[in-house]
Design a protein around this motif. Structure first.
Motif, PDB file in Angstrom:
ATOM      1  N   TYR A   1     -24.158   9.929   5.178  1.00  0.00           N
ATOM      2  CA  TYR A   1     -25.256  10.623   4.523  1.00  0.00           C
ATOM      3  C   TYR A   1     -26.066  11.412   5.528  1.00  0.00           C
ATOM      4  CZ  TYR A   1     -24.444   7.209   0.784  1.00  0.00           C
ATOM      5  OH  TYR A   1     -23.889   6.433  -0.206  1.00  0.00           O
ATOM      6  N   CYS A   2     -26.534  12.551   5.081  1.00  0.00           N
ATOM      7  CA  CYS A   2     -27.487  13.355   5.825  1.00  0.00           C
ATOM      8  C   CYS A   2     -28.867  13.114   5.214  1.00  0.00           C
ATOM      9  CB  CYS A   2     -27.080  14.814   5.675  1.00  0.00           C
ATOM     10  SG  CYS A   2     -28.219  16.010   6.346  1.00  0.00           S
ATOM     11  N   ALA A   3     -29.898  13.068   6.061  1.00  0.00           N
ATOM     12  CA  ALA A   3     -31.240  12.834   5.556  1.00  0.00           C
ATOM     13  C   ALA A   3     -32.263  13.598   6.384  1.00  0.00           C
ATOM     14  CB  ALA A   3     -31.567  11.346   5.577  1.00  0.00           C
ATOM     15  N   ALA A   4     -33.399  13.878   5.777  1.00  0.00           N
ATOM     16  CA  ALA A   4     -34.468  14.616   6.442  1.00  0.00           C
ATOM     17  C   ALA A   4     -35.764  13.821   6.403  1.00  0.00           C
ATOM     18  CB  ALA A   4     -34.674  15.973   5.763  1.00  0.00           C
ATOM     19  N   SER A   5     -36.550  13.961   7.450  1.00  0.00           N
ATOM     20  CA  SER A   5     -37.792  13.212   7.549  1.00  0.00           C
ATOM     21  C   SER A   5     -38.913  14.067   8.087  1.00  0.00           C
ATOM     22  CB  SER A   5     -37.601  12.001   8.457  1.00  0.00           C
ATOM     23  OG  SER A   5     -38.839  11.367   8.717  1.00  0.00           O
ATOM     24  N   ALA A   6     -40.092  13.911   7.486  1.00  0.00           N
ATOM     25  CA  ALA A   6     -41.288  14.570   7.989  1.00  0.00           C
ATOM     26  C   ALA A   6     -42.122  13.629   8.845  1.00  0.00           C
ATOM     27  CB  ALA A   6     -42.125  15.082   6.822  1.00  0.00           C
ATOM     28  N   SER A   7     -41.634  12.404   9.076  1.00  0.00           N
ATOM     29  CA  SER A   7     -42.444  11.384   9.747  1.00  0.00           C
ATOM     30  C   SER A   7     -42.633  11.629  11.234  1.00  0.00           C
ATOM     31  CB  SER A   7     -41.798  10.014   9.551  1.00  0.00           C
ATOM     32  OG  SER A   7     -40.624   9.902  10.351  1.00  0.00           O
ATOM     33  N   GLY A   8     -41.698  12.354  11.848  1.00  0.00           N
ATOM     34  CA  GLY A   8     -41.764  12.557  13.293  1.00  0.00           C
ATOM     35  C   GLY A   8     -41.152  11.423  14.091  1.00  0.00           C
ATOM     36  N   ARG A   9     -40.661  10.393  13.409  1.00  0.00           N
ATOM     37  CA  ARG A   9     -40.088   9.235  14.112  1.00  0.00           C
ATOM     38  C   ARG A   9     -38.571   9.359  14.237  1.00  0.00           C
ATOM     39  NH1 ARG A   9     -44.152   6.821  10.987  1.00  0.00           N
ATOM     40  NH2 ARG A   9     -42.687   6.292   9.325  1.00  0.00           N
ATOM     41  N   TRP A  10     -38.109  10.527  14.672  1.00  0.00           N
ATOM     42  CA  TRP A  10     -36.665  10.753  14.812  1.00  0.00           C
ATOM     43  C   TRP A  10     -36.030   9.737  15.743  1.00  0.00           C
ATOM     44  CZ3 TRP A  10     -34.996  11.353  19.717  1.00  0.00           C
ATOM     45  CH2 TRP A  10     -35.975  11.674  20.671  1.00  0.00           C
ATOM     46  N   TRP A  11     -36.795   9.238  16.707  1.00  0.00           N
ATOM     47  CA  TRP A  11     -36.257   8.329  17.736  1.00  0.00           C
ATOM     48  C   TRP A  11     -35.889   6.965  17.152  1.00  0.00           C
ATOM     49  CZ3 TRP A  11     -39.833   4.618  17.271  1.00  0.00           C
ATOM     50  CH2 TRP A  11     -41.120   5.031  16.872  1.00  0.00           C
ATOM     51  N   SER A  12     -36.474   6.617  16.014  1.00  0.00           N
ATOM     52  CA  SER A  12     -36.149   5.333  15.414  1.00  0.00           C
ATOM     53  C   SER A  12     -34.831   5.406  14.647  1.00  0.00           C
ATOM     54  CB  SER A  12     -37.263   4.882  14.477  1.00  0.00           C
ATOM     55  OG  SER A  12     -37.215   5.616  13.252  1.00  0.00           O
ATOM     56  N   CYS A  13     -34.585   6.586  14.041  1.00  0.00           N
ATOM     57  CA  CYS A  13     -33.354   6.812  13.286  1.00  0.00           C
ATOM     58  C   CYS A  13     -33.107   5.682  12.277  1.00  0.00           C
ATOM     59  CB  CYS A  13     -32.162   6.969  14.220  1.00  0.00           C
ATOM     60  SG  CYS A  13     -30.824   8.019  13.555  1.00  0.00           S
ATOM     61  N   ARG A  14     -34.140   5.335  11.523  1.00  0.00           N
ATOM     62  CA  ARG A  14     -34.020   4.267  10.535  1.00  0.00           C
ATOM     63  C   ARG A  14     -33.997   4.858   9.126  1.00  0.00           C
ATOM     64  NH1 ARG A  14     -38.808   0.179  11.486  1.00  0.00           N
ATOM     65  NH2 ARG A  14     -39.902   2.127  11.089  1.00  0.00           N
ATOM     66  N   PRO A  15     -33.169   4.320   8.259  1.00  0.00           N
ATOM     67  CA  PRO A  15     -33.136   4.848   6.879  1.00  0.00           C
ATOM     68  C   PRO A  15     -34.510   4.842   6.199  1.00  0.00           C
ATOM     69  CG  PRO A  15     -31.277   3.399   7.257  1.00  0.00           C
ATOM     70  CD  PRO A  15     -32.157   3.280   8.471  1.00  0.00           C
ATOM     71  N   GLY A  16     -35.319   3.837   6.494  1.00  0.00           N
ATOM     72  CA  GLY A  16     -36.615   3.725   5.839  1.00  0.00           C
ATOM     73  C   GLY A  16     -37.593   4.825   6.217  1.00  0.00           C
ATOM     74  N   ASP A  17     -37.318   5.549   7.287  1.00  0.00           N
ATOM     75  CA  ASP A  17     -38.219   6.618   7.721  1.00  0.00           C
ATOM     76  C   ASP A  17     -37.852   7.973   7.126  1.00  0.00           C
ATOM     77  OD1 ASP A  17     -38.636   5.255  11.063  1.00  0.00           O
ATOM     78  OD2 ASP A  17     -39.900   5.057   9.276  1.00  0.00           O
ATOM     79  N   MET A  18     -36.736   8.030   6.408  1.00  0.00           N
ATOM     80  CA  MET A  18     -36.262   9.309   5.888  1.00  0.00           C
ATOM     81  C   MET A  18     -36.817   9.569   4.495  1.00  0.00           C
ATOM     82  SD  MET A  18     -34.755   9.771   8.654  1.00  0.00           S
ATOM     83  CE  MET A  18     -33.991  11.375   8.484  1.00  0.00           C
ATOM     84  N   ASP A  19     -37.108  10.846   4.231  1.00  0.00           N
ATOM     85  CA  ASP A  19     -37.741  11.222   2.969  1.00  0.00           C
ATOM     86  C   ASP A  19     -36.760  11.774   1.939  1.00  0.00           C
ATOM     87  OD1 ASP A  19     -40.150  12.483   5.196  1.00  0.00           O
ATOM     88  OD2 ASP A  19     -40.423  10.697   3.945  1.00  0.00           O
TER      89      ASP A  19
END
Length: 125
Positions: free
Chosen positions: A95-113
């Motif tokens: 899966y591809c996912a995008a996040s506005a959280s800025g926590r790219w370094w965590s790379c956790r599914p829960g941080d993706m929007d």
């Protein structure tokens, strides 16, 4: 409407290569961190690789380091995952996912929007 569409999955033999693509539309592409995640049957979804919105910083799971490479083409609003040296344990829906959280370094599914629908990768002889 915000969309992420994955492509490039398929059946490959162990040791082979695939390149996955994630085409984004409906949002400001370079305002979001982008990540690749995978989910194997019976397992939880896990982060594979993430890319910061600057496109200058990357994160990889230990299991794919030195085999997978994440990259982007901002002109095409597309993120890629080059997968080399594939192993049977890499078999999963990716899966591809995008996040506005800025926590790219965590790379956790829960941080993706936002999420794509996934593409199946099967590594088997």
């Amino acid at each position: 409407e915000m969309q992420l569409v994955e492509s490039g999955g398929g059946l490959v033999q162990p040791g082979g290569s695939l390149r996955l693509s994630c085409a984004a539309s409906g949002f400001t592409f370079d305002a979001y961190d982008i990540g690749w995640f995978r989910q194997a049957p019976g397992k939880e979804r896990e982060g594979v690789s993430c890319l910061s919105r600057s496109r200058r910083s990357t994160q990889y799971a230990n299991s794919v380091k030195d085999r997978f490479t994440i990259s982007s083409d901002n002109a095409k609003n597309t993120v890629y995952l080059q997968m080399n040296g594939l192993k049977p344990e890499d078999t999963a829906v990716y899966y591809c996912a995008a996040s506005a959280s800025g926590r790219w370094w965590s790379c956790r599914p829960g941080d993706m929007d936002y999420w794509g629908k996934g593409t199946l990768v099967t590594v088997s002889s």
